[in-house]
Scaffold this motif. Structure first.
Motif, PDB file in Angstrom:
ATOM      1  N   PRO A 158       0.795  -1.227   0.000  1.00  0.00           N
ATOM      2  CA  PRO A 158       0.000   0.000   0.000  1.00  0.00           C
ATOM      3  C   PRO A 158       0.831   1.282   0.000  1.00  0.00           C
ATOM      4  CG  PRO A 158      -0.148  -1.131   2.109  1.00  0.00           C
ATOM      5  CD  PRO A 158       0.541  -2.056   1.188  1.00  0.00           C
ATOM      6  N   ASP A 159       0.566   2.118  -1.005  1.00  0.00           N
ATOM      7  CA  ASP A 159       1.144   3.445  -1.065  1.00  0.00           C
ATOM      8  C   ASP A 159       0.178   4.417  -0.407  1.00  0.00           C
ATOM      9  OD1 ASP A 159      -0.906   3.560  -2.900  1.00  0.00           O
ATOM     10  OD2 ASP A 159       0.399   3.802  -4.651  1.00  0.00           O
ATOM     11  N   THR A 160       0.377   5.719  -0.628  1.00  0.00           N
ATOM     12  CA  THR A 160      -0.451   6.703   0.049  1.00  0.00           C
ATOM     13  C   THR A 160      -1.911   6.615  -0.393  1.00  0.00           C
ATOM     14  OG1 THR A 160       1.449   8.168   0.325  1.00  0.00           O
ATOM     15  CG2 THR A 160      -0.731   9.176   0.495  1.00  0.00           C
ATOM     16  N   ASP A 161      -2.160   6.499  -1.695  1.00  0.00           N
ATOM     17  CA  ASP A 161      -3.540   6.433  -2.180  1.00  0.00           C
ATOM     18  C   ASP A 161      -4.234   5.155  -1.720  1.00  0.00           C
ATOM     19  OD1 ASP A 161      -5.764   7.428  -3.523  1.00  0.00           O
ATOM     20  OD2 ASP A 161      -5.169   6.612  -5.460  1.00  0.00           O
ATOM     21  N   SER A 162      -3.499   4.036  -1.688  1.00  0.00           N
ATOM     22  CA  SER A 162      -4.102   2.764  -1.297  1.00  0.00           C
ATOM     23  C   SER A 162      -4.191   2.606   0.214  1.00  0.00           C
ATOM     24  CB  SER A 162      -3.328   1.583  -1.901  1.00  0.00           C
ATOM     25  OG  SER A 162      -4.226   0.615  -2.397  1.00  0.00           O
ATOM     26  N   THR A 163      -3.571   3.530   0.950  1.00  0.00           N
ATOM     27  CA  THR A 163      -3.736   3.595   2.402  1.00  0.00           C
ATOM     28  C   THR A 163      -4.828   4.596   2.766  1.00  0.00           C
ATOM     29  OG1 THR A 163      -1.400   3.036   2.775  1.00  0.00           O
ATOM     30  CG2 THR A 163      -2.580   4.106   4.589  1.00  0.00           C
ATOM     31  N   GLY A 164      -4.785   5.755   2.112  1.00  0.00           N
ATOM     32  CA  GLY A 164      -5.750   6.801   2.435  1.00  0.00           C
ATOM     33  C   GLY A 164      -7.146   6.529   1.928  1.00  0.00           C
ATOM     34  N   SER A 165      -7.260   5.989   0.711  1.00  0.00           N
ATOM     35  CA  SER A 165      -8.590   5.807   0.123  1.00  0.00           C
ATOM     36  C   SER A 165      -9.490   4.859   0.932  1.00  0.00           C
ATOM     37  CB  SER A 165      -8.469   5.351  -1.328  1.00  0.00           C
ATOM     38  OG  SER A 165      -8.043   6.431  -2.144  1.00  0.00           O
ATOM     39  N   PRO A 166      -8.981   3.730   1.455  1.00  0.00           N
ATOM     40  CA  PRO A 166      -9.837   2.914   2.317  1.00  0.00           C
ATOM     41  C   PRO A 166     -10.328   3.669   3.560  1.00  0.00           C
ATOM     42  CG  PRO A 166      -7.957   1.627   1.574  1.00  0.00           C
ATOM     43  CD  PRO A 166      -7.692   3.052   1.176  1.00  0.00           C
ATOM     44  N   ILE A 167      -9.462   4.513   4.120  1.00  0.00           N
ATOM     45  CA  ILE A 167      -9.856   5.289   5.298  1.00  0.00           C
ATOM     46  C   ILE A 167     -10.958   6.279   4.933  1.00  0.00           C
ATOM     47  CG2 ILE A 167      -9.048   7.031   6.953  1.00  0.00           C
ATOM     48  CD1 ILE A 167      -6.286   5.660   6.821  1.00  0.00           C
ATOM     49  N   THR A 177      -7.337   7.885  -6.951  1.00  0.00           N
ATOM     50  CA  THR A 177      -8.616   7.364  -6.483  1.00  0.00           C
ATOM     51  C   THR A 177      -9.274   8.318  -5.503  1.00  0.00           C
ATOM     52  OG1 THR A 177      -7.893   5.072  -6.775  1.00  0.00           O
ATOM     53  CG2 THR A 177      -9.735   5.440  -5.292  1.00  0.00           C
ATOM     54  N   ALA A 178      -8.476   8.978  -4.670  1.00  0.00           N
ATOM     55  CA  ALA A 178      -9.056   9.896  -3.688  1.00  0.00           C
ATOM     56  C   ALA A 178      -9.792  11.056  -4.354  1.00  0.00           C
ATOM     57  CB  ALA A 178      -7.973  10.415  -2.749  1.00  0.00           C
ATOM     58  N   ILE A 189      -7.265  13.035   1.657  1.00  0.00           N
ATOM     59  CA  ILE A 189      -7.555  13.239   0.233  1.00  0.00           C
ATOM     60  C   ILE A 189      -6.459  14.094  -0.399  1.00  0.00           C
ATOM     61  CG2 ILE A 189      -9.172  14.199  -1.447  1.00  0.00           C
ATOM     62  CD1 ILE A 189     -11.432  13.629   0.538  1.00  0.00           C
ATOM     63  N   LEU A 190      -6.099  15.187   0.260  1.00  0.00           N
ATOM     64  CA  LEU A 190      -5.043  16.058  -0.262  1.00  0.00           C
ATOM     65  C   LEU A 190      -3.728  15.290  -0.397  1.00  0.00           C
ATOM     66  CD1 LEU A 190      -3.902  18.837  -1.061  1.00  0.00           C
ATOM     67  CD2 LEU A 190      -3.547  19.277   1.399  1.00  0.00           C
ATOM     68  N   SER A 191      -3.381  14.512   0.615  1.00  0.00           N
ATOM     69  CA  SER A 191      -2.124  13.753   0.586  1.00  0.00           C
ATOM     70  C   SER A 191      -2.098  12.774  -0.579  1.00  0.00           C
ATOM     71  CB  SER A 191      -1.948  12.980   1.904  1.00  0.00           C
ATOM     72  OG  SER A 191      -1.961  13.839   3.016  1.00  0.00           O
ATOM     73  N   CYS A 192      -3.207  12.066  -0.772  1.00  0.00           N
ATOM     74  CA  CYS A 192      -3.276  11.087  -1.853  1.00  0.00           C
ATOM     75  C   CYS A 192      -3.086  11.759  -3.215  1.00  0.00           C
ATOM     76  CB  CYS A 192      -4.607  10.352  -1.817  1.00  0.00           C
ATOM     77  SG  CYS A 192      -4.840   9.283  -0.377  1.00  0.00           S
TER      78      CYS A 192
END
Length: 305
Positions: A10-19, A118-119, A141-144
């Motif tokens: 998991p990168d940032t988008d694949s960590t943040g998007s589930p949250i 994705t975010a 969302i911003l981070s992703c």
């Protein structure tokens, strides 16, 4: 309880998007959901969690027939739990090409849009309800978006991705250049990782003319730190490939600031692929590819023997 999950490594988008999506399902839609990960988040994703005070989701190895899941940031079975087709898949939200191979029990909601992140899609689906979101969700969302667009340098960036990020930054009182620099500094800190871990950190499986490849990228503002380890990285490639069921590993070191990639060339096959795919001439164990920033848009579509 719905499990919202992204891809392996998991990168940032694949960590943040589930949250993000688990928050929406639970707090807005009234459907209890939890985010889960398929591995340890990378250093940039870990920084995002700490910076926005977000709990690290539970890490799982597989799902069961009793699990209801929503898949975000991938639709590729090779990047998902081994038993994903046994689970009750409720939806897919993604920005990658459609791979095929997932099987669902019933018709489902699928949203795949040609955006950089994705975010960004989740932002649009949440709509006006985002006003209810806590600061950490908006920050995720911003981070992703900044991660996936490499602060708008990536050719995958769309005007909409940028507009969403700029609006969120204004709302949060965040300077995009300063925050992106912090994100990328965290991403560039790879000193604690073994060679095998680096090769798998941001990696996708891809088949070219029947040859199974693991296509790995490392995005960094300090490429020399990685390239100084090129001999040991190349020495680790055969074992990583064998363990992962691939024939070869191709590692692209993306220099975020210079907007170029350096490909490690450990053997004649990778040399042939590089020359056929990118029109370059390889004379040593690395080759610089100017302007190459995106695996999704520039690397994978170009690969050929």
């Amino acid at each position: 309880m719905i499990k919202v999950l992204g891809h392996k490594s998991p990168d940032t988008d694949s960590t943040g998007s589930p949250i993000i999506w688990a928050w929406y399902l639970t707090e807005v839609n009234g459907t209890p959901a939890i985010p889960v990960l398929l591995g340890e988040p990378n250093t940039e994703a870990a920084f995002m969690l700490t910076h926005w005070d977000l709990p690290k989701p539970q890490i799982i190895a597989d799902v069961t027939a009793d699990d209801s899941v929503v898949i975000v940031d991938t639709n590729n079975p090779a990047e998902l739990p081994p038993s994903i087709n046994d689970a009750k898949i409720l939806g897919i939200i993604d920005h990658h090409m459609l791979v095929g191979g997932l099987k669902t029990r019933t018709p489902i909601d699928i949203t795949i849009r040609p955006l950089a992140c994705t975010a960004t899609i989740l932002h649009d689906l949440i709509g006006a309800d985002l006003a209810r979101a806590p600061r950490g969700i908006k920050g995720a969302i911003l981070s992703c978006i900044l991660s996936d667009t490499l602060e708008f340098r990536s050719p995958t960036t769309t005007p909409h991705d940028r507009a969403v990020a700029e609006a969120l930054a204004a709302d949060l009182g965040v300077s995009i250049p300063e925050f992106a620099a912090e994100l990328f500094a965290a991403k560039s800190d790879v000193s604690a990782f073994s060679d095998a871990e680096l090769l798998r950190m941001d990696s996708k499986e891809y088949t070219i003319d029947g040859t199974e490849l693991r296509i790995s990228v490392l995005e960094t503002t300090a490429p020399r730190i990685v390239l100084d380890r090129k001999a040991s990285l190349m020495a680790a490639m055969p074992a990583v490939a064998a363990e992962d069921g691939a024939e070869h590993v191709m590692l692209f070191v993306i220099d975020i600031l210079r907007e170029e990639a350096t490909l490690l060339v450990p053997n004649d096959l990778v040399k042939r692929i590089a020359e056929a795919s990118f029109g370059c001439t390889v004379t040593g164990d690395t080759v610089v590819l100017p302007g190459i920033m995106s695996r999704k848009k520039q690397i994978i579509p170009a690969l050929k023997l």
